[in-house]
Design a protein around this motif. Structure first.
Motif, PDB file in Angstrom:
ATOM      1  N   PRO B  75      50.386  48.473  42.008  1.00  0.00           N
ATOM      2  CA  PRO B  75      49.969  47.156  42.679  1.00  0.00           C
ATOM      3  C   PRO B  75      50.279  46.405  43.197  1.00  0.00           C
ATOM      4  O   PRO B  75      51.902  46.426  43.445  1.00  0.00           O
ATOM      5  N   ALA B  76      50.299  45.839  43.893  1.00  0.00           N
ATOM      6  CA  ALA B  76      50.428  44.050  44.597  1.00  0.00           C
ATOM      7  C   ALA B  76      52.081  43.963  44.283  1.00  0.00           C
ATOM      8  O   ALA B  76      52.955  43.706  44.311  1.00  0.00           O
ATOM      9  N   HIS B  77      51.888  43.834  42.260  1.00  0.00           N
ATOM     10  CA  HIS B  77      53.024  42.549  41.745  1.00  0.00           C
ATOM     11  C   HIS B  77      54.472  43.960  42.162  1.00  0.00           C
ATOM     12  O   HIS B  77      55.151  43.294  41.832  1.00  0.00           O
ATOM     13  N   HIS B  78      53.936  45.476  41.866  1.00  0.00           N
ATOM     14  CA  HIS B  78      55.019  45.903  41.786  1.00  0.00           C
ATOM     15  C   HIS B  78      56.132  46.664  43.351  1.00  0.00           C
ATOM     16  O   HIS B  78      56.960  45.947  43.604  1.00  0.00           O
TER      17      HIS B  78
ATOM     18  N   ARG C 107      41.223  42.721  33.430  1.00  0.00           N
ATOM     19  CA  ARG C 107      41.202  43.396  35.313  1.00  0.00           C
ATOM     20  C   ARG C 107      40.379  42.123  36.235  1.00  0.00           C
ATOM     21  O   ARG C 107      39.710  42.444  37.224  1.00  0.00           O
ATOM     22  N   ILE C 182      49.102  31.641  38.189  1.00  0.00           N
ATOM     23  CA  ILE C 182      47.827  32.328  38.014  1.00  0.00           C
ATOM     24  C   ILE C 182      46.739  31.544  37.776  1.00  0.00           C
ATOM     25  O   ILE C 182      45.626  31.693  38.636  1.00  0.00           O
ATOM     26  N   GLU C 186      45.668  33.642  41.932  1.00  0.00           N
ATOM     27  CA  GLU C 186      45.812  34.673  41.238  1.00  0.00           C
ATOM     28  C   GLU C 186      46.260  35.556  42.236  1.00  0.00           C
ATOM     29  O   GLU C 186      47.286  36.234  41.531  1.00  0.00           O
ATOM     30  N   THR C 187      45.800  35.571  43.404  1.00  0.00           N
ATOM     31  CA  THR C 187      46.054  36.921  44.593  1.00  0.00           C
ATOM     32  C   THR C 187      47.811  36.402  44.214  1.00  0.00           C
ATOM     33  O   THR C 187      48.365  37.066  44.926  1.00  0.00           O
ATOM     34  N   ARG C 190      49.763  37.497  42.224  1.00  0.00           N
ATOM     35  CA  ARG C 190      50.047  39.069  42.099  1.00  0.00           C
ATOM     36  C   ARG C 190      50.798  38.828  43.517  1.00  0.00           C
ATOM     37  O   ARG C 190      51.812  40.365  43.040  1.00  0.00           O
ATOM     38  N   HIS C 191      50.705  38.304  45.048  1.00  0.00           N
ATOM     39  CA  HIS C 191      52.193  38.420  45.857  1.00  0.00           C
ATOM     40  C   HIS C 191      53.344  37.786  45.619  1.00  0.00           C
ATOM     41  O   HIS C 191      54.043  38.363  46.739  1.00  0.00           O
ATOM     42  N   ASN C 195      52.867  40.668  36.829  1.00  0.00           N
ATOM     43  CA  ASN C 195      51.891  41.318  36.502  1.00  0.00           C
ATOM     44  C   ASN C 195      50.346  40.681  35.567  1.00  0.00           C
ATOM     45  O   ASN C 195      50.639  40.868  35.075  1.00  0.00           O
ATOM     46  N   THR C 196      49.417  40.398  37.089  1.00  0.00           N
ATOM     47  CA  THR C 196      48.729  39.091  35.671  1.00  0.00           C
ATOM     48  C   THR C 196      48.135  39.776  34.879  1.00  0.00           C
ATOM     49  O   THR C 196      47.699  39.029  34.121  1.00  0.00           O
TER      50      THR C 196
END
Lengths: 287, 243, 308
Positions: B75-78, C107, C182, C186-187, C190-191, C195-196
């Motif tokens: 996943p992106a956060h990882h 999700r 978030i 939210e995108t 994540r980036h 860990n949303t």
């Protein structure tokens, strides 16, 4: 066999409900949580006309459709369009639309309660009818046939007419539709109005064989939403199959287990869809 | 520059959306401290490659390794925590937060995972690094376009990434801003940062990149120094058409 | 700690002290109104902890509240277990349940979540009624305790204080910062490495936890419990409307929604009971069209401050 037939007959009416919401959410991008109340209003109109003037619900359809069309058009034009215009993002619009349609739903319930707080019971074509070896009430069959006719007309309109093509274009991509000269606001209003009118007509048909009252709207909203999501937003074919599946499953559970558990059954399907096919039965996986 | 160890290793990367293959069997690698440009005509799949590396999309097949760690379907956060930071094609700042908080977002949740005072001062140093000295308290929505891009860059740097992905970071800048932008990225490269950039501005490619990957229809068309690939007949044909 | 923090804590202590004195001054009708208000303060504030930053409209409060009330009633009535034990059990059950719902729906886009929670209380009510009638055998559930209304009020006050303290702690934590990011994008969240899904599920679980505790505490007020009473879809909507009315971008925002709304609601229920649904609808529309940032937003606008 009894289950199969009454399940399919019930599913036929769900098709109509889901098509109404599909037009509103898929094209106008409004998650209309007052959809169920439109059904209740249709049922109430049918009940009134039948009990006061003994006019057949079939004729009431032709009365309810234009009134509901105008009413929904006005709702879109004066209550929802300002939200569409002020929304910065799709997410923003979604939250606003959800809250505003909740508000409308409660107001409609309030109005219906003040008009008629009881059950809308009347008897129309409640005669047994033999179908493929099963006995069904004639009113269910008639409702089913009309649901099919309306669904077919709607389908043809969407796929064959110029206006229908514009509606489909907006449903696929409002931005591109605007580029090719489609007035997106006008088409959205049209789709919202037709969606509401179809839902109200569904209410008329349902009231011939199910007893409704002011408070059941939310249950129909739930079912419509589940069908639309299961079928895939904007996917007519998916919605039809999803509606039939829901009708069958509910009838099975109601017959074999307990009628009180139909909502639980609908939820169970919903959960499966969310977990495994959130993009709808025929949708392609999104990234 | 190419003497460093391999940092990013991409093998047979493929992504299809339904029937459309956006990236098709792409392989390349990026060495430590290298600046690699990904170029190609519109729709050739450049941004998709960045989206696959950063985890916005999951590859259909192929593999991506960062410093030997498999990040292919993570996943992106990882992936961000492993050390990939990025900017977005259409600048994405956090409009409700101050400049300082925007940059802190990278410091707090990125690879460094700093918190409180440490994160705050790290963010402050990066805000100065990208040239926003006295603007850290402003709401980010009051900034000019290039300043918002600076915020985004500082946010990406704040996570102390192993590799920095810039998606058309220079697009939309006026000529003088462009010069400022190019020298900013150049100074990052001189610091020893590893950078992958998708870019249309050819001057920037020539000035900044050690190496270029040219893509066409999702496939690798050419690879080499900017001057070499830009004079390659196959590349010229891809950009200008067959005539 | 900044001087501002110290000031806020002092104001908080004074407010709690005043609130704690209510049962000593009022009794009967007004105490019962205060109790209802206190219940909604705990529910709306904890609801806003999740929905404020994420903008996800959760209608699950009624379901979690029902789990609290129903489990306490079942445990005490059918199995002779203590009130406190059942309160703890119901909190755990609701939290786990919220976690499962969150993992299944959060999700996906916000719409799916709203729809899923919309009929949740109703669905659980149906299932519980069915279980009671067919499996467990139909018996009345009695919650007999020595608690007076004042006791219940003080317990709810304690829960509300806990919600505020937790809210303040979350706002200062990494989790709180993550939620603000978030809520913005939210995108991007994540980036930058958030860990949303986990953050959202965690906060949703907190609202489940508190709603169940409140449901458990309220149970003794009714003494006789049936599923139709505790699994109330209406409660979910009231929680939403009060939090939105107050404003969700401040921890104390919902408070400013609960107090006026409860008073108006009580008045309408007495004088024009048929008007309640209509009023609920009007309140929703008022918020959407005239008070998008709630009472707090309005106050800040009047004071000339910037509204976020």
């Amino acid at each position: 066999m009894d289950i199969l037939i009454s399940g399919l007959l019930l599913g036929g009416t769900y098709v109509l409900i889901a098509m109404g919401l599909n037009l509103q959410y898929g094209v106008a991008r409004i998650m209309n949580l007052a959809n169920g109340e439109m059904i209740v209003l249709g049922a109430l109109a049918s009940f009134w006309v039948f009990t006061s003037a003994a006019i057949s619900p079939i004729l009431t359809i032709f009365l309810v459709f234009p009134i509901a069309f105008v009413g929904n058009w006005l709702i879109y034009r004066f209550l929802l369009l300002p939200l569409v215009r002020r929304a910065k993002t799709q997410g923003h619009l979604e939250v606003d639309a959800i809250l505003a349609t909740f508000g409308m739903s409660f107001i409609l319930i309030g109005i219906v309660v003040s008009l008629n707080g009881g059950y809308f019971t009347y008897s129309f074509l409640a005669t047994p009818f033999e179908l493929l070896g099963s006995t069904v009430a004639l009113n269910r069959l008639v409702a089913f046939i009309f649901a099919v006719i309306i669904a077919v007309v709607l389908f043809l309109w969407l796929n064959r007419s110029r206006a229908g093509m514009a509606v489909r274009a907006v449903s696929v991509n409002p931005g591109s539709a605007r580029l090719v000269g489609i007035n997106v606001e006008k088409v959205s209003a049209l789709a919202f109005a037709i969606g509401g009118a179809v839902s109200a007509v569904a209410g008329v048909l349902i009231s011939t064989f199910i007893t409704l009252d002011a408070s059941v709207g939310v249950i129909f909203t739930m079912k419509a939403l589940i069908i639309v999501i299961m079928g895939g937003v904007g996917d007519v074919r998916g919605a039809i199959i999803a509606a039939l599946i829901l009708g069958l499953v509910e009838t099975t559970v109601a017959t074999l287990v307990d009628p009180g558990l139909t909502l639980a059954a609908a939820y169970f399907i919903f959960l499966l869809v969310l977990l495994f096919r959130p993009q709808g039965l025929f949708g392609k996986p999104q990234t | 520059m190419s003497s460093g160890r391999t940092l990013l290793d991409i093998v047979g990367l493929t992504k299809s959306f339904g029937g459309l293959v956006a990236v098709n069997g792409l392989s390349f690698n990026v060495k430590e401290r290298e600046v690699v440009g990904v170029i190609g005509p519109n729709g050739s799949g450049k941004t998709t490659v960045l989206n696959l590396i950063s985890g916005a999309f999951r590859p259909t097949s192929g593999s991506i390794h960062l410093s030997g760690q498999d990040i292919t379907r993570k996943p992106a956060h990882h992936i961000a925590r492993t050390g990939v930071a990025r900017t977005f094609q259409l600048v994405r700042v956090l409009p409700g937060l101050s400049v300082s908080d925007n940059v802190m977002a990278g410091a707090v949740f990125g690879r460094r995972r700093l918190w409180r005072q440490q994160a705050r001062s790290h963010a402050q140093s990066l805000i100065e690094r990208v040239g926003l000295h006295d603007k850290h308290r402003l709401p980010v929505s009051s900034l000019t376009y290039i300043d918002q891009k600076r915020v985004e860059l500082a946010r990406a740097l704040a996570g102390d990434p192993q590799i920095l992905l810039l998606d058309e970071w220079l697009a939309g800048l006026n000529p003088s801003e462009l010069q400022t932008g190019i020298s900013l990225i150049q100074s990052l490269s001189e610091e020893g940062r590893t950078i992958v950039l998708v870019e249309h501005v050819m001057d920037a490619i020539r000035t900044l990149c050690d190496r270029c990957i040219v893509m066409n229809s999702g496939q690798l068309l050419a690879e080499g120094s900017p001057d070499a690939v830009l004079s390659d007949p196959a590349v010229i044909t891809a950009y200008l058409g067959d005539d | 700690m900044t001087p501002e923090d110290t000031r806020n804590i002092l104001i908080g202590i004074v407010c709690v002290a005043i609130a704690a004195c209510v049962p000593l001054v009022f009794n009967g009708y007004w105490l019962s109104v205060a109790l209802t208000a206190m219940m909604y303060i705990a529910l709306s504030t904890s609801w806003a902890l999740f929905s404020g930053p994420t903008h996800y409209i959760s209608l699950a409060s009624g379901a979690f509240f029902g789990i609290g009330g129903y489990l306490v009633a079942t445990g005490m009535s059918d199995y002779n277990l203590s009130f406190w034990l059942m309160m703890a059990v119901s909190a755990v059950v609701a939290t786990v349940f919220a976690g499962l719902i969150g993992m299944a729906t959060l999700r996906l886009s916000g719409v799916y979540f709203v729809i899923f929670t919309l009929g949740l209380a109703e669905m659980i009510r149906n299932m519980v009624s069915w279980l009671q009638n067919n499996v467990l055998g139909s018996r009345g559930l009695y919650v007999l305790t020595d608690f007076t209304e004042a006791h219940i009020y003080w317990m709810l006050l304690t829960v509300s204080v806990a919600v505020f303290i937790l809210g303040a702690l979350i706002a200062r934590s990494r989790l709180g910062f993550a939620m603000r990011i978030i809520g913005n994008d939210e995108t991007v969240a994540r980036h930058v490495g958030i860990n949303t899904a986990r953050a959202k599920v965690l906060l949703f679980m907190t609202t489940g936890f508190f709603a169940a505790i409140v449901g458990a505490i309220i149970a003794p007020r009714y003494s006789y419990i049936e599923p139709n009473l505790v699994f109330s879809p209406e409660l979910s909507f009231l929680v939403v409307i009060m939090a939105l009315l107050g404003g969700m971008h401040r921890l104390w925002g919902p408070l400013l929604g609960v107090i006026p709304f409860t008073l108006i609601w009580e008045a309408i229920s007495i004088w024009i009971p048929n008007f309640t649904t209509l009023f609920l609808g009007l309140a929703f529309l008022t918020i959407v069209y005239f008070l998008p940032n709630g009472v707090v937003g309005l106050l800040e606008k009047l004071r000339g401050g910037a509204t976020p």
